[in-house]
Design a protein around this motif. Structure first.
Motif, PDB file in Angstrom:
ATOM      1  N   ALA A 171       0.822  -1.212   0.000  1.00  0.00           N
ATOM      2  CA  ALA A 171       0.000   0.000   0.000  1.00  0.00           C
ATOM      3  C   ALA A 171       0.852   1.257   0.000  1.00  0.00           C
ATOM      4  N   TRP A 178      -3.204  -0.774  -4.806  1.00  0.00           N
ATOM      5  CA  TRP A 178      -3.513  -1.748  -3.757  1.00  0.00           C
ATOM      6  C   TRP A 178      -4.976  -1.658  -3.347  1.00  0.00           C
ATOM      7  N   ALA A 257      -3.894   0.984   6.014  1.00  0.00           N
ATOM      8  CA  ALA A 257      -4.394   0.086   4.968  1.00  0.00           C
ATOM      9  C   ALA A 257      -5.065  -1.141   5.561  1.00  0.00           C
TER      10      ALA A 257
END
Length: 312
Positions: A171, A178, A257
């Motif tokens: 990410a 992503w 993330a």
């Protein structure tokens, strides 16, 4: 042992009857008895069944024994000739072990004899029934995530509202790609737009460098001191803001993330469980990885800023 007595038992003492036993037969139904047993009660041990459909019948008894023996032979044949089954560690489906992947969810068959991955744990050591949030279990999250489940399920197990920070290198290097790959399309588009905007702030500096013959990053760094008086403060400020914003976008995307992905996973699974008529199908539809979207995100981030810069 005679065929007539083979497997027969005395209805009084329930012991098997043999050829050398003193055997008598009921004059009404023909059931064999030990003589002493028959004499001890003075009548047939199955007298209560006389005149009913359950009355002793030697031919019926022989037929039942034959059917039982045939059934046993079929069971042994099936046990011998039925191919062994593999159990999918992703969705629990049973299928022929010679298949290379589960026909239901597509997970690879890791149970082949001698396979170094036979003991692979898709849950990463997390208990399958662990509640990762709002009644969603680790096993359900595993089936939804599909790819790299040991890492993500472990992250889901420890991340919560008080502990939202982890680190995701993919990410960081490809924030937009992503997010799109994990089907978080709205977040991916927002991050993509912000990244393009941050990149465009570098456009004035890039044009000055290229117009002076500096076409590569090493040349730009070497010629920075030479061109610094010509660049101007505004251009440098915009470039600095663009670099800082781009870095911060990557930093915050990477830090949050896994937590954002957990929230998306839990919310999606709850919705599927509440509304879906085919949970497995919707898990595959909303979960897993979209490689096409990932490649598209990488290409857009690579070329879109340059195209926009050329048009403005």
């Amino acid at each position: 042992m005679s065929l007539k007595l083979e497997g027969q038992t005395c209805p009084v003492c329930h012991a098997y009857l043999f050829d050398d036993d003193d055997v008598v037969y009921c004059p009404e139904c023909g059931a064999p008895h030990h003589r002493d047993c028959y004499n001890s009660i003075g009548h047939c041990g199955l007298e209560q069944l006389h005149g009913t459909p359950q009355q002793y019948d030697l031919q019926r008894q022989e037929k039942l024994k034959e059917e039982s023996a045939a059934s046993e032979r079929e069971r042994k044949f099936d046990d011998t000739h039925t191919p062994p089954l593999a159990v999918c560690k992703m969705c629990g489906e049973k299928y022929a072990s010679e298949l290379g992947a589960c026909p239901k969810c597509g997970a690879p068959n890791l149970s082949h004899a001698g396979s170094p991955f036979a003991d692979f744990d898709f849950l990463g050591g997390v208990p399958a029934d662990l509640d990762i949030g709002d009644g969603v279990t680790a096993d359900e999250a595993k089936r939804f995530v599909v790819s790299n489940t040991p890492r993500y399920v472990r992250k889901f197990a420890v991340l919560n509202r008080k502990n939202k920070i982890s680190w995701n290198w993919l990410a960081f290097f490809f924030p937009c790609a992503w997010l799109l790959s994990r089907k978080m399309y709205k977040r991916g588009i927002i991050v993509g737009v912000l990244t393009v905007a941050a990149t465009l702030l570098l456009t004035p500096l890039s044009r000055i460098m290229y117009s002076n013959g500096f076409t590569s990053y090493p040349e730009i760094l070497q010629g920075m001191n030479e061109l610094l008086p010509k660049i101007g403060t505004a251009v440098m400020v915009f470039a600095g803001i663009g670099i800082l914003c781009g870095f911060l976008i990557r930093l915050f995307t990477a830090m949050f993330a896994d937590y954002n992905y957990k929230c998306y996973t839990v919310a999606s699974i709850k919705q599927i469980k509440a509304e879906s008529d085919d949970i497995d199908f919707d898990f595959r539809k909303k979960g897993g990885v979209n490689l096409v979207a990932m490649m598209l995100g990488i290409m857009v981030m690579e070329y879109l800023p340059g195209i926009i810069a050329a048009l403005i």
